[in-house]
Design an enzyme around this catalytic site. Sequence first.
Site, PDB file in Angstrom:
ATOM      1  N   GLU A   1      36.236  36.890  48.032  1.00 39.16           N
ATOM      2  CA  GLU A   1      35.522  37.078  49.294  1.00 39.16           C
ATOM      3  C   GLU A   1      34.285  37.877  48.938  1.00 39.16           C
ATOM      4  OE1 GLU A   1      33.815  38.934  51.634  1.00 39.16           O
ATOM      5  OE2 GLU A   1      35.525  39.977  52.539  1.00 39.16           O
TER       6      GLU A   1
ATOM      7  N   CYS B   1      31.868  43.749  55.065  1.00 35.04           N
ATOM      8  CA  CYS B   1      31.557  42.347  54.731  1.00 35.04           C
ATOM      9  C   CYS B   1      31.084  41.596  55.966  1.00 35.04           C
ATOM     10  CB  CYS B   1      32.783  41.617  54.202  1.00 35.04           C
ATOM     11  SG  CYS B   1      33.648  42.497  52.926  1.00 35.04           S
TER      12      CYS B   1
ATOM     13  N   GLN C   1      28.230  38.409  42.472  1.00 35.81           N
ATOM     14  CA  GLN C   1      28.271  38.305  41.007  1.00 35.81           C
ATOM     15  C   GLN C   1      29.681  38.460  40.456  1.00 35.81           C
ATOM     16  OE1 GLN C   1      25.458  40.413  42.178  1.00 35.81           O
ATOM     17  NE2 GLN C   1      24.052  40.528  40.405  1.00 35.81           N
TER      18      GLN C   1
END
Lengths: 527, 527
Positions: free
Chosen positions: A264, A301, A243
Amino acid sequence: MTMNISGKQIIGNTLSGNGIDTFQSLIKNNDGIAYTFHEATTAEIDEAIELANQAAPIYKRLSYTKRAEFLDKIADEIIAVGDELINITRQETALPQGRLLAERDRTTNQLRFFANILREGSWLRAIIDLPDAANPAKSDLRQMQIPLGVAGVFGASNFPYAFSVAGGDTVSALAAGCPVVHKAHPAHPVTAELVAQCIIKAAQQTGMPEGVFSMVQGVTYQTGLHIVGHPLVKAVAFTGSYQGGKALFDAANKRPEPIPVYSEMGSINPVFILPGILAEQGTDLAKSLAQSNLLASGQYCTNPGVVVLPDSDIAGQFMDDFKLEVDNASGGTMLSDSIYKSYTRGTEKLSNHEGVEVYAKGTGEHDTAAVPHMFKTTAGIFFDQEALSEEYFGPASVHVVTKNNDEVYKIARNLRGQITATIWGNEQDLKDYAELRYILEDKVGRLLVNATPTGVEVANAMVHGGPFPATTNGATTSVGATAIYRFTRPVCYQGLPDSSLPEALQNSNPLGILRLVDNVYTRNTIS
Amino acid sequence: MTMNISGKQIIGNTLSGNGIDTFQSLIKNNDGIAYTFHEATTAEIDEAIELANQAAPIYKRLSYTKRAEFLDKIADEIIAVGDELINITRQETALPQGRLLAERDRTTNQLRFFANILREGSWLRAIIDLPDAANPAKSDLRQMQIPLGVAGVFGASNFPYAFSVAGGDTVSALAAGCPVVHKAHPAHPVTAELVAQCIIKAAQQTGMPEGVFSMVQGVTYQTGLHIVGHPLVKAVAFTGSYQGGKALFDAANKRPEPIPVYSEMGSINPVFILPGILAEQGTDLAKSLAQSNLLASGQYCTNPGVVVLPDSDIAGQFMDDFKLEVDNASGGTMLSDSIYKSYTRGTEKLSNHEGVEVYAKGTGEHDTAAVPHMFKTTAGIFFDQEALSEEYFGPASVHVVTKNNDEVYKIARNLRGQITATIWGNEQDLKDYAELRYILEDKVGRLLVNATPTGVEVANAMVHGGPFPATTNGATTSVGATAIYRFTRPVCYQGLPDSSLPEALQNSNPLGILRLVDNVYTRNTIS
């Protein structure tokens, strides 16, 4: 060093706290009082950006060696803060000391890594086409990379050093020759100010123009959007949620002059386990993958969030081995309250999802700690349900059991963009599933074989990126040497006399760099 | 060869004319009848894209040598069409034969240029970090460029060969390994079909997968927007107007999965004339600049549209010399009716603009031919009036007379992104105005000294690009070797066994390419 936290914006060499809105740090000082941070006002943000823009033409003309000294000095200053920095960050992020020590090393090594790239100089991608007396249509053309201008850089919550104030985005922008206006992540504002002080000191000590680095604090989206919308900002880097990253990307594209936004935004980092290796090493594999998934409460991530494996007794054993790790795992405090809430909502959604089984569940260290989850589902459910392709940032994994190879390939083909994908296979597996490499490489920034995706090395060949929605620009990386090109663009000089050319392109090759001269890669001078 | 124009979409090896809507070619066949072209239906566009997507995984795995053969063969086939192609294009575009012969050569040379790049192989930017037995944290990491997938390419009106069907965008996409779905420019549909036939023949003869190239025809914006919106299209290249290029860019960013759009939208290509050279060579300069401005009725993206010069008697003489060229110039038929109308509206607007003087005006060869214009204004007017910074595609120029150096620098600093800027100066001028190079390089793709910007060489070092609004992606070029990178992205392979790696990254370096191996650029094998 005595710690001195102002709670203000650091605009070049000046502290500014004009904002009426404030927020409190999670941590408290020696007197038991939280630090108060002023939200940056739009005027303060403008001031930082304008100062950066004034610094830009001065900074870009400094020698690459001077830029390198600056980066090295930042590393020295961070080390000089010593244990105090680690202690503060431990309290602010709940990350363990060992991890923070390693991350600090990674960050200072990263600064020195880019300093060395600048000193070597071939990163400039110098290309020279010489004129030809016999062919008047052939001109003297010389190309190299130049900086884009002021860069807006956003701190990430999950890497308080390596992806924050003096992290990969800042260092690659500074290395490229772009002044940086940094938006501190509100999850660790004290750490941010301490590191920002290091950068300012290093800038002063190495003779950088004031404004080469500034930092603003803020908890609202407005701060970030104001940076992205400012006409003098020419590029933006962000690491965080879909978002957040997408909102910045959209805002940048709506500007009268659109600019690149390198967001990213994470991914599910699927792991494909092939039958041969599963039979041979299933138990070891389950343990190492589970550890990678549970590491730092899953807040990477590159956390392997989806495991694809063939339906078999051995797969059942693998899952039970993985289950054991999850059952026994105890999740910790997450990086921020909003990350905790988002993770909890996500695992609740999956727990109640039709066709999805909660296969294992760990415990939380306390009431608001992450609870590790392991889910099991079928390929059919995985294809149909978008919810299963979403990232649940935290210690959760979805195990997809496939009935046949068609399902394996279909899962691979239907993947959205990923930061990583991994294949586990023995020699025979890799032959039998040779197709998988070709399918997966189109989906990812990094394709691994027989390795865990967490642990992103700062190296020349690293790609920490990948097609949308992993990032907003699949042709870039935010880690490694080539991250610098996010902040440069090529320019071609035609017919300039040698004395008017940048050093990198002069005939005598004073920088001694590798250049492509009339189709030949060489460090030679041009006579 | 007998010319056979179907007026249909070329979808791989199949012709398809399902559309009810049709449009007529400007030119007529031997029986005096115009050719009828079917507008592509959305189903036909989808079919072309789906076929391209099926071709993509096959095409990307072919050897680079095979790809090179394909490109060379396209060049052969274009030459084989012979005079007929030139004659057709002359009628369709009103461009003179000499220009078209040169443009055809440029186009076939461009195809062979990229074929040679593929054969040499170092364009892949292979980077290898080897593991270190002494340091288990160091993995085997290998990076190279891989193709993005299906590319949508739009033909440009002003270069019926070099920026159309087999032009720079198509060839760099094909070289990169991306199948191309081409949208023919409706200003030259017959030329487009002839060239597309060459590509299809070349694809068949060199064993390319069907769908590696398709071409659709259409006069409406919908055709283009449908291509950009298709989920299987992964990159788009366009050369043309700001409105057209920006609309494609915006559409691409609104997709669920945004994709890069490389729109080259032209610019005013300012020319700064410094006092020394003006005194020495004013008359010659005026003539050569005027010729560059009037060339092909001014229909070049790099047309020098703004001339900045110091107020002086010598400048007056320069302008009178330039005026003489314009007064005596006779503009021809423009590339299309809409370009003619837009040019005429533009010159009318400037003619009636306060503070702008019509300094010279040529004639048109006929009622609907371009009328060359030369305008004069002051720096003050130029700063304030956005209309003066707009591109008027055609044989027009605005001459800005400056009172002092501050005005010169202010004009330079306030420029929007440009494809080119040019400085004319003698040795002393370049010293006195050294600052100008630093200011202008931040605004342009290509900075020239003492040269005319028209004439864009296909070379390794060329940059035909520049910051927005010259293009939608200032880090790229649409001409020259590095144009290929618009259609690739880096991928990193971690821990792959040698036999699973692409050839470019294998230890034995079977392609013999330059690679960065553990910080050293080398063509050596890895032992």
